[in-house]
Scaffold this active site. Structure first.
Site, mmCIF file in Angstrom:
data_model
loop_
_atom_site.group_PDB
_atom_site.id
_atom_site.type_symbol
_atom_site.label_atom_id
_atom_site.label_comp_id
_atom_site.label_asym_id
_atom_site.label_seq_id
_atom_site.Cartn_x
_atom_site.Cartn_y
_atom_site.Cartn_z
ATOM 1 N N GLY A 16 -13.695 -6.008 10.394
ATOM 2 C CA GLY A 16 -12.124 -5.900 10.949
ATOM 3 C C GLY A 16 -11.553 -4.472 10.581
ATOM 4 C CB SER A 20 -7.679 -5.933 9.118
ATOM 5 O OG SER A 20 -9.205 -5.873 8.430
ATOM 6 C CB THR A 24 -6.599 -8.243 0.152
ATOM 7 O OG1 THR A 24 -6.184 -6.782 0.181
ATOM 8 C CG2 THR A 24 -5.566 -9.041 -0.363
ATOM 9 C CG ASP A 42 -15.546 2.038 2.886
ATOM 10 O OD1 ASP A 42 -15.599 1.674 3.831
ATOM 11 O OD2 ASP A 42 -14.252 2.050 2.271
ATOM 12 C CG PHE A 44 -24.375 1.758 2.933
ATOM 13 C CD1 PHE A 44 -25.605 1.815 2.831
ATOM 14 C CD2 PHE A 44 -23.510 0.779 2.086
ATOM 15 C CE1 PHE A 44 -26.325 0.915 1.726
ATOM 16 C CE2 PHE A 44 -24.205 -0.207 1.332
ATOM 17 C CZ PHE A 44 -25.645 -0.016 1.202
ATOM 18 C CG ASP A 63 -11.069 5.612 10.381
ATOM 19 O OD1 ASP A 63 -10.951 6.610 9.985
ATOM 20 O OD2 ASP A 63 -11.236 4.271 9.871
ATOM 21 N NE ARG A 163 -5.449 1.211 1.936
ATOM 22 C CZ ARG A 163 -6.528 0.561 2.172
ATOM 23 N NH1 ARG A 163 -6.709 -0.278 3.165
ATOM 24 N NH2 ARG A 163 -7.791 0.512 1.217
HETATM 25 N N1 ATP Z 1 -0.678 -10.273 4.618
HETATM 26 C C1 ATP Z 1 -0.189 -9.076 4.085
HETATM 27 N N2 ATP Z 1 0.881 -8.894 3.634
HETATM 28 C C2 ATP Z 1 1.303 -7.736 2.819
HETATM 29 N N3 ATP Z 1 0.665 -6.821 2.508
HETATM 30 C C3 ATP Z 1 -0.962 -6.886 3.050
HETATM 31 C C4 ATP Z 1 -1.576 -7.894 3.783
HETATM 32 N N4 ATP Z 1 -2.488 -7.868 3.977
HETATM 33 C C5 ATP Z 1 -2.555 -6.721 3.436
HETATM 34 N N5 ATP Z 1 -1.703 -6.133 2.911
HETATM 35 C C6 ATP Z 1 -1.832 -4.870 2.185
HETATM 36 O O1 ATP Z 1 -2.459 -3.724 3.168
HETATM 37 C C7 ATP Z 1 -3.164 -2.936 2.599
HETATM 38 C C8 ATP Z 1 -4.615 -3.075 3.080
HETATM 39 O O2 ATP Z 1 -5.374 -4.131 2.711
HETATM 40 P P1 ATP Z 1 -6.970 -4.154 2.183
HETATM 41 O O3 ATP Z 1 -7.106 -3.151 1.427
HETATM 42 O O4 ATP Z 1 -7.476 -5.541 1.967
HETATM 43 O O5 ATP Z 1 -7.293 -3.858 3.892
HETATM 44 P P2 ATP Z 1 -8.824 -3.297 4.227
HETATM 45 O O6 ATP Z 1 -9.025 -4.129 5.423
HETATM 46 O O7 ATP Z 1 -9.902 -3.452 2.975
HETATM 47 O O8 ATP Z 1 -8.916 -1.887 4.635
HETATM 48 P P3 ATP Z 1 -10.025 -0.628 4.750
HETATM 49 O O9 ATP Z 1 -10.997 -1.015 5.577
HETATM 50 O O10 ATP Z 1 -9.196 0.696 4.870
HETATM 51 O O11 ATP Z 1 -10.493 -0.678 3.288
HETATM 52 C C9 ATP Z 1 -3.124 -3.485 0.862
HETATM 53 O O12 ATP Z 1 -2.273 -2.499 0.205
HETATM 54 C C10 ATP Z 1 -2.567 -4.703 1.188
HETATM 55 O O13 ATP Z 1 -2.134 -5.278 -0.202
HETATM 56 MG MG MG Z 2 -11.064 -2.239 2.149
#
Ligand code: ATP
Ligand code: MG
Length: 242
Positions: A16, A20, A24, A42, A44, A63, A163
């Site tokens: 995703g 997204s 987390t 990431d 790779f 991206d 971020r």
């Molecule tokens: N449901 C939610 N409510 C509040 N904050 C959220 C929620 N989901 C994600 N976040 C926040 O959004 C940010 C991005 O989440 P995360 O790092 O899990 O995303 P990711 O999909 O791994 O993104 P990337 O691909 O850029 O690494 C984090 O700061 C996380 O705490």
């Molecule tokens: Mg991530």
């Protein structure tokens, strides 16, 4: 691999767009489940000077699929699957997670996991966390279980812009102010619109994406979504497909 050559390797995609919630949820579940290894797409990325330059803005495009070494990544997953793979190198990405479960939520999840213990026996589960796991049917096919996290443009933009930045192969990347709308979102739309109903990226996945053809689990993570609901939904999908 740590679980021995006899364990069946199960590859679980946490895919995703950026922000997204993939990392987390994957990190939270990794700390709760037995025999899980977490791999980051990431790790790779090509080197910083090899990242494609976007013709319109002149920005590096981190991206798009061309920013990653997919030959190396798919060979790595295939080797893991057939039991000849190495454990992943320690990821350069931060392992800090901002959201956490309350102690009662934790107890609920732990009791679900304990009640399903037999499903995890003899399996080495590999979580793969990446923003480009579902753009190519050949890559989708590598995974046994698929979770697609997504959210609206505004929700993703707000999260991404709060971020600090990303550790790269050679340094640290900080988004220019208009990076989400100029690069991140268009790259996601281009590569994933074929999976959405009417190519509406703010809606849900279309039936052929969630049914037998790809069997992708649709996990919308909007503003109102809680970590508890996301972990439950992901865990249910994993247990169902194990
Ligand atoms: N449901 C939610 N409510 C509040 N904050 C959220 C929620 N989901 C994600 N976040 C926040 O959004 C940010 C991005 O989440 P995360 O790092 O899990 O995303 P990711 O999909 O791994 O993104 P990337 O691909 O850029 O690494 C984090 O700061 C996380 O705490
Ligand atoms: Mg991530």
């Amino acid at each position: 691999m740590s679980q021995g050559a006899t364990s069946k390797v199960v590859l679980v995609a946490f895919g995703g767009p950026s922000s997204s919630g993939k990392t987390t949820v994957a990190t939270t579940l990794t700390s709760l489940l037995p025999h899980v290894t977490l791999v980051q797409l990431d790790d790779f990325y090509l080197t910083d000077s090899e990242i494609p330059i976007d013709a319109t803005t002149g920005y590096q495009n981190w991206d798009c699929p061309q920013a990653l070494d997919f030959d190396k990544f798919t060979s790595y997953l295939k080797a893991l699957k057939n039991g000849t793979g190495e454990s992943p190198v320690e990821s350069v990405q931060s392992k800090d997670v901002d959201l956490s479960l309350s102690s009662s939520e934790l107890e609920t999840i732990e009791s679900v996991i304990a009640s399903q213990n037999d499903k995890f026996q003899g399996k080495h589960i590999v979580f793969v966390d990446g923003f480009m796991l579902f753009h190519d049917p050949e890559v989708i096919k590598l995974f046994d279980i698929k979770l697609f996290f997504h959210a609206s443009f505004e929700t993703l933009k707000k999260r991404r812009e709060s971020r600090k930045g990303y550790t790269t192969v050679e340094g640290f990347w900080v988004d220019p102010p208009d990076y989400f709308e100029k690069i991140v979102w268009p790259a996601f739309v281009d590569s994933h619109k074929y999976l959405f109903k009417d190519e509406d990226m703010e809606g849900n996945l279309k039936p052929s994406s969630t049914s037998a053809e790809y069997k992708i689990n649709d996990i919308a993570n909007e503003e109102s979504s809680t970590l508890f609901s996301l972990v439950n939904k992901s865990l249910d999908a994993i247990i169902e497909d194990l």
